[in-house]
Scaffold this active site. Structure first.
Site, PDB file in Angstrom:
ATOM      1  N   ASP A  44       0.839  -1.208   0.000  1.00 32.03           N
ATOM      2  CA  ASP A  44       0.000   0.000   0.000  1.00 32.03           C
ATOM      3  C   ASP A  44       0.876   1.261   0.000  1.00 32.03           C
ATOM      4  OD1 ASP A  44       0.860  -0.101   2.611  1.00 32.03           O
ATOM      5  OD2 ASP A  44      -1.146   0.006   3.515  1.00 32.03           O
ATOM      6  N   SER A  45       2.212   1.062   0.050  1.00 34.55           N
ATOM      7  CA  SER A  45       3.126   2.190  -0.173  1.00 34.55           C
ATOM      8  C   SER A  45       2.858   2.810  -1.535  1.00 34.55           C
ATOM      9  CB  SER A  45       4.585   1.715  -0.093  1.00 34.55           C
ATOM     10  OG  SER A  45       4.791   0.578  -0.906  1.00 34.55           O
ATOM     11  N   ASP A  83      -1.284  -6.225  -0.447  1.00 37.79           N
ATOM     12  CA  ASP A  83      -1.406  -5.607   0.869  1.00 37.79           C
ATOM     13  C   ASP A  83      -2.854  -5.191   1.139  1.00 37.79           C
ATOM     14  OD1 ASP A  83       0.040  -4.882   3.065  1.00 37.79           O
ATOM     15  OD2 ASP A  83       1.033  -3.160   2.133  1.00 37.79           O
ATOM     16  N   LYS A 113      -1.107  -9.588   2.627  1.00 37.78           N
ATOM     17  CA  LYS A 113      -0.360  -9.132   3.814  1.00 37.78           C
ATOM     18  C   LYS A 113      -1.271  -8.213   4.617  1.00 37.78           C
ATOM     19  CE  LYS A 113       3.096  -5.855   3.679  1.00 37.78           C
ATOM     20  NZ  LYS A 113       2.540  -4.849   4.602  1.00 37.78           N
ATOM     21  N   GLU A 115      -1.299  -5.716   8.482  1.00 42.42           N
ATOM     22  CA  GLU A 115      -0.513  -5.148   9.585  1.00 42.42           C
ATOM     23  C   GLU A 115      -1.135  -5.509  10.932  1.00 42.42           C
ATOM     24  OE1 GLU A 115       0.071  -0.930   9.005  1.00 42.42           O
ATOM     25  OE2 GLU A 115       0.987  -1.236   7.035  1.00 42.42           O
ATOM     26  N   GLU A 182       9.315  -4.216  10.268  1.00 42.46           N
ATOM     27  CA  GLU A 182       9.679  -2.905   9.707  1.00 42.46           C
ATOM     28  C   GLU A 182      10.235  -1.993  10.802  1.00 42.46           C
ATOM     29  OE1 GLU A 182       6.858  -1.029   7.084  1.00 42.46           O
ATOM     30  OE2 GLU A 182       8.002   0.853   7.082  1.00 42.46           O
TER      31      GLU A 182
HETATM   32  O1  KIV Z   1       3.491  -1.138   1.591  1.00 43.27           O
HETATM   33  C1  KIV Z   1       4.656  -1.553   1.585  1.00 43.27           C
HETATM   34  O2  KIV Z   1       5.451  -1.276   0.673  1.00 43.27           O
HETATM   35  C2  KIV Z   1       5.082  -2.385   2.693  1.00 43.27           C
HETATM   36  C3  KIV Z   1       6.537  -2.733   2.778  1.00 43.27           C
HETATM   37  C4  KIV Z   1       7.306  -1.563   3.217  1.00 43.27           C
HETATM   38  C5  KIV Z   1       6.763  -3.907   3.641  1.00 43.27           C
HETATM   39  O3  KIV Z   1       4.299  -2.727   3.508  1.00 43.27           O
END
Ligand code: KIV
Length: 282
Positions: A44-45, A83, A113, A115, A182
């Site tokens: 989600d970055s 994510d 993924k 959090e 992280e």
């Molecule tokens: O969203 C992302 O890029 C991430 C990584 C930094 C692990 O969660």
């Protein structure tokens, strides 16, 4: 053959380090896949490095599905992990299952993924029970940035460090196949890596993790708003892009692009005939 979850787990057992990169589009995913990167994360970055949001909390499920589809079209070998964005898995188990399922069924990812540690363990268990592999993510969890009060290293005191280990163990017990650490101190990441049988994937967590993940835009020097301390720029694509765009603009302005090489020819007799017919019509 696509990389499987069991192959990723075996890599830890063999002591083989695991490289993971983020990807957000077809072309980049294809290049990273061809380079042999075994895991691609549609992180989600993307909200910050592709869409220009201030943080990841603005990212929606629709945006994630759209970009995951692009990545899965490009990645033929890599395991693609999508994510779950902010509030896409917190409201109820049903919501978490539905959204995790969308990534697999609609967007073609192989895993998701999310959090959170102990508090998310039950959700992880339910998703895994549905046959969807889950990667955990603890330490600095950017979706909680407003609560954490900024991008800060986590687990520096004894009690927060113990909490982090408990979070990692809860994710493993719930069936997660790997866990992202992280921005945690390297000795703490080492402890977690030694205690877990599933791979730890570090970002700003030192060299002792089983694998490493980086945001591809940091690695390529594409995102110039800021460079995190844990990132290493292997090239500076933003500078190359600026150079190329400046040369292109200058060529267009000077009339030196395109040349015959970039143009399509036409038989001179046909051109004459077109002129003649156009004159007849006038
Ligand atoms: O969203 C992302 O890029 C991430 C990584 C930094 C692990 O969660």
């Amino acid at each position: 053959m696509r990389v499987s979850i069991s192959q990723i787990k075996e890599m830890k057992q063999r002591g083989q380090r695991i490289a993971m990169l983020t990807a957000y589009d077809y072309t980049t995913a294809r290049a990273l896949d061809e380079a042999g990167v075994p895991m691609l994360l549609v992180g989600d970055s993307l909200g910050m490095v592709v869409l220009g949001y201030e943080s990841t909390v603005s990212v929606t499920m629709e945006e994630m599905v759209h970009h995951t589809k692009a990545v899965t079209r490009g990645a033929k070998q890599a395991l693609v992990i999508a994510d779950l964005p902010f509030l896409a898995y917190h409201l109820s188990t049903e919501q978490a299952l539905r959204n995790a399922g969308r990534f697999i069924q609609e967007a073609g990812a192989q895993a998701v993924k999310l959090e959170g540690g102990v508090k998310m363990a039950e959700t992880v268990r339910r998703i895994v029970d549905c046959g969807i592999p889950v990667m955990g993510h603890i330490g600095l969890t950017p979706q909680s940035i407003n609560q954490l009060g900024g991008f800060k290293v986590q687990g520096k005191t004894a009690s927060t460090a113990v909490d982090l280990i408990r979070d990692a163990e809860a994710l493993q017990d719930a069936g997660a196949f790997a866990v992202v650490l992280e921005c945690v101190p390297a000795p703490l990441a080492r402890l977690a890596t030694e205690r877990l049988s599933i791979p730890t994937i570090g970002i700003g967590a030192g060299v002792h993790c089983d694998g490493q993940v980086q945001v591809v835009s940091d690695l390529l020097g594409l995102f110039s708003d800021f460079v995190p301390k844990h990132a290493k720029q292997y090239v500076r694509l933003a500078d190359l892009i600026k150079e190329a765009a400046t040369s292109y603009s200058a060529d267009v302005t000077a009339g030196s692009f395109p040349t015959a090489k970039e143009s399509f020819a036409m038989d001179e007799r046909v051109v004459e005939e077109v002129r003649r017919q156009l004159q007849d019509k006038n």
